[in-house]
Design an enzyme around this catalytic site. Structure first.
Site, PDB file in Angstrom:
ATOM      1  N   GLN A  89     -24.451 -14.746 -21.798  1.00  0.00           N
ATOM      2  CA  GLN A  89     -24.636 -16.172 -22.067  1.00  0.00           C
ATOM      3  C   GLN A  89     -24.931 -16.902 -20.767  1.00  0.00           C
ATOM      4  OE1 GLN A  89     -21.400 -17.714 -24.980  1.00  0.00           O
ATOM      5  NE2 GLN A  89     -20.558 -15.889 -24.035  1.00  0.00           N
ATOM      6  N   ASP A  92     -27.182 -17.494 -14.738  1.00  0.00           N
ATOM      7  CA  ASP A  92     -27.325 -17.018 -13.356  1.00  0.00           C
ATOM      8  C   ASP A  92     -27.945 -15.620 -13.375  1.00  0.00           C
ATOM      9  OD1 ASP A  92     -25.299 -14.846 -13.353  1.00  0.00           O
ATOM     10  OD2 ASP A  92     -23.819 -16.438 -13.543  1.00  0.00           O
ATOM     11  N   HIS A 107     -29.173 -17.152 -23.397  1.00  0.00           N
ATOM     12  CA  HIS A 107     -29.287 -18.595 -23.134  1.00  0.00           C
ATOM     13  C   HIS A 107     -30.309 -18.903 -22.049  1.00  0.00           C
ATOM     14  CE1 HIS A 107     -25.036 -19.350 -24.990  1.00  0.00           C
ATOM     15  NE2 HIS A 107     -25.968 -19.245 -25.899  1.00  0.00           N
ATOM     16  N   LEU A 201      -9.634 -13.737 -18.662  1.00  0.00           N
ATOM     17  CA  LEU A 201      -8.518 -14.178 -17.826  1.00  0.00           C
ATOM     18  C   LEU A 201      -7.287 -14.498 -18.674  1.00  0.00           C
ATOM     19  CD1 LEU A 201      -7.804 -14.820 -14.874  1.00  0.00           C
ATOM     20  CD2 LEU A 201      -8.580 -17.164 -15.262  1.00  0.00           C
TER      21      LEU A 201
HETATM   22  P1  NAD Z   1     -16.494 -20.889 -20.851  1.00  0.00           P
HETATM   23  O1  NAD Z   1     -16.442 -21.641 -19.562  1.00  0.00           O
HETATM   24  O2  NAD Z   1     -16.384 -21.638 -22.120  1.00  0.00           O
HETATM   25  O3  NAD Z   1     -15.353 -19.782 -20.825  1.00  0.00           O
HETATM   26  C1  NAD Z   1     -15.139 -19.015 -19.679  1.00  0.00           C
HETATM   27  C2  NAD Z   1     -14.013 -18.050 -19.978  1.00  0.00           C
HETATM   28  O4  NAD Z   1     -13.866 -17.233 -18.834  1.00  0.00           O
HETATM   29  C3  NAD Z   1     -12.662 -18.720 -20.242  1.00  0.00           C
HETATM   30  O5  NAD Z   1     -12.101 -18.170 -21.421  1.00  0.00           O
HETATM   31  C4  NAD Z   1     -11.818 -18.356 -19.011  1.00  0.00           C
HETATM   32  O6  NAD Z   1     -10.484 -18.083 -19.347  1.00  0.00           O
HETATM   33  C5  NAD Z   1     -12.493 -17.080 -18.562  1.00  0.00           C
HETATM   34  N1  NAD Z   1     -12.379 -16.838 -17.119  1.00  0.00           N
HETATM   35  C6  NAD Z   1     -12.340 -17.728 -16.096  1.00  0.00           C
HETATM   36  N2  NAD Z   1     -12.231 -17.087 -14.929  1.00  0.00           N
HETATM   37  C7  NAD Z   1     -12.210 -15.769 -15.199  1.00  0.00           C
HETATM   38  C8  NAD Z   1     -12.098 -14.589 -14.402  1.00  0.00           C
HETATM   39  N3  NAD Z   1     -12.004 -14.626 -13.077  1.00  0.00           N
HETATM   40  N4  NAD Z   1     -12.110 -13.388 -15.037  1.00  0.00           N
HETATM   41  C9  NAD Z   1     -12.191 -13.293 -16.400  1.00  0.00           C
HETATM   42  N5  NAD Z   1     -12.300 -14.374 -17.194  1.00  0.00           N
HETATM   43  C10 NAD Z   1     -12.306 -15.595 -16.612  1.00  0.00           C
HETATM   44  O7  NAD Z   1     -17.839 -20.055 -20.783  1.00  0.00           O
HETATM   45  P2  NAD Z   1     -18.700 -19.331 -21.914  1.00  0.00           P
HETATM   46  O8  NAD Z   1     -17.807 -18.763 -22.946  1.00  0.00           O
HETATM   47  O9  NAD Z   1     -19.654 -18.470 -21.172  1.00  0.00           O
HETATM   48  O10 NAD Z   1     -19.511 -20.490 -22.621  1.00  0.00           O
HETATM   49  C11 NAD Z   1     -19.996 -21.533 -21.878  1.00  0.00           C
HETATM   50  C12 NAD Z   1     -21.483 -21.841 -21.996  1.00  0.00           C
HETATM   51  O11 NAD Z   1     -21.882 -22.410 -20.726  1.00  0.00           O
HETATM   52  C13 NAD Z   1     -22.361 -20.664 -22.182  1.00  0.00           C
HETATM   53  O12 NAD Z   1     -23.244 -21.026 -23.163  1.00  0.00           O
HETATM   54  C14 NAD Z   1     -23.107 -20.455 -20.860  1.00  0.00           C
HETATM   55  O13 NAD Z   1     -24.503 -20.360 -21.107  1.00  0.00           O
HETATM   56  C15 NAD Z   1     -22.910 -21.708 -20.069  1.00  0.00           C
HETATM   57  N6  NAD Z   1     -22.499 -21.499 -18.657  1.00  0.00           N
HETATM   58  C16 NAD Z   1     -23.121 -20.530 -17.877  1.00  0.00           C
HETATM   59  C17 NAD Z   1     -22.697 -20.317 -16.567  1.00  0.00           C
HETATM   60  C18 NAD Z   1     -23.389 -19.268 -15.730  1.00  0.00           C
HETATM   61  O14 NAD Z   1     -24.561 -19.019 -15.924  1.00  0.00           O
HETATM   62  N7  NAD Z   1     -22.669 -18.603 -14.829  1.00  0.00           N
HETATM   63  C19 NAD Z   1     -21.659 -21.079 -16.028  1.00  0.00           C
HETATM   64  C20 NAD Z   1     -21.069 -22.067 -16.850  1.00  0.00           C
HETATM   65  C21 NAD Z   1     -21.495 -22.247 -18.166  1.00  0.00           C
END
Ligand code: NAD
Length: 236
Positions: A89, A92, A107, A201
């Site tokens: 999702q 990056d 996405h 997490l």
């Molecule tokens: P979310 O932020 O809703 O959930 C992130 C999850 O990761 C949480 O449940 C949290 O507990 C967990 N988490 C946090 N740190 C962690 C770690 N070190 N190790 C393991 N787990 C950890 O994100 P989502 O479910 O991906 O949904 C959010 C939407 O936002 C997606 O549609 C995505 O496209 C977008 N998004 C993308 C990025 C990216 O590209 N890196 C960043 C932020 C949001």
């Protein structure tokens, strides 16, 4: 045997690389209104604001590196004797830079631009603006980040459901289980008879849908679980 593993990743797998998750307190996303920066309506109303938001995210890609969890999934793809499909999702490019190849960006990708006029896609590492013409059709103001906004259809859904319906093991990593349709993938995999595992997490909103749940930082629990799979300790 022809075992197949499908892995879904979310923002949590990139958190330890320094990329903000969706829900971090004080993180980027909490400082913006999602309706303004992550919907087609928001883009139509204020394209400069939306370009600015994604330009910042895009420029940060060069300052972050994949972590041990991204590398472990690339190792799994290289060494597992069956199929491994990674669905992210995240927008990056950290999975790709860690060496994953069988990868679906459901996405979209920060490092690409999409022309809303002619539909062409372009590798894009620089800032986007309303003044830049599409390299193909030359239309100005039509280039947008190639990311799927709320209210838009995620990419490659047919291929994703086909893989889910034939998988033996489904892993959901670093995702809150709050964004659909990705949050539903576990149920599709379970119907197919797959063993389903959450690696996060903390317990996600739909942890009760999984056969097994392991909680901790992705950089620790993902390499450990990959070791278990590669040493034959997981039934896949
Ligand atoms: P979310 O932020 O809703 O959930 C992130 C999850 O990761 C949480 O449940 C949290 O507990 C967990 N988490 C946090 N740190 C962690 C770690 N070190 N190790 C393991 N787990 C950890 O994100 P989502 O479910 O991906 O949904 C959010 C939407 O936002 C997606 O549609 C995505 O496209 C977008 N998004 C993308 C990025 C990216 O590209 N890196 C960043 C932020 C949001």
């Amino acid at each position: 045997m022809g075992s197949s593993i499908v892995i879904l990743t979310g923002a949590g797998i990139s958190a330890e690389s320094g990329v903000d998750t969706f829900r971090d307190k004080g993180g980027i996303w909490s400082r913006y209104d999602l309706r303004e920066v992550a919907t087609p309506e928001g883009f139509a109303a204020n394209p400069a604001l939306v370009h600015g938001f994604y330009n910042d995210r895009r420029s940060q890609l060069s300052q972050v590196e994949p972590n041990a969890a991204h590398y472990a999934l690339a190792q799994l793809e290289r060494q597992y004797r069956g199929q491994v499909l990674l669905i992210t999702q995240n927008i990056d490019d950290l999975h790709e830079r860690a060496g994953s190849h069988n990868l679906i960006y459901m996405h979209g990708e920060l490092a690409k631009a999409l022309c809303a006029h002619c539909g062409s896609r372009h590798e894009w590492r620089e800032a986007l603006s309303v003044d830049i013409p599409c390299p193909d059709c030359r239309t100005k103001g039509a280039l947008r980040p190639d990311v799927v906004w709320f209210g838009e259809m995620p990419y490659h859904m047919e291929r994703i459901y086909e893989a889910l319906s034939a998988c033996n093991l489904f892993l959901s990593i670093g995702t809150s289980g709050s964004v659909y349709p990705a949050a539903q993938f576990v149920e599709e995999a379970a119907v197919a008879g797959a063993h389903t595992v959450e690696l996060n997490l903390e317990p996600s909103e739909n942890v009760y849908n999984f056969d097994e749940a392991i909680h901790g930082p992705a950089s620790k629990i993902v390499p450990a679980y990959v070791d278990r799979i590669l040493s034959g300790q997981v039934n896949a």
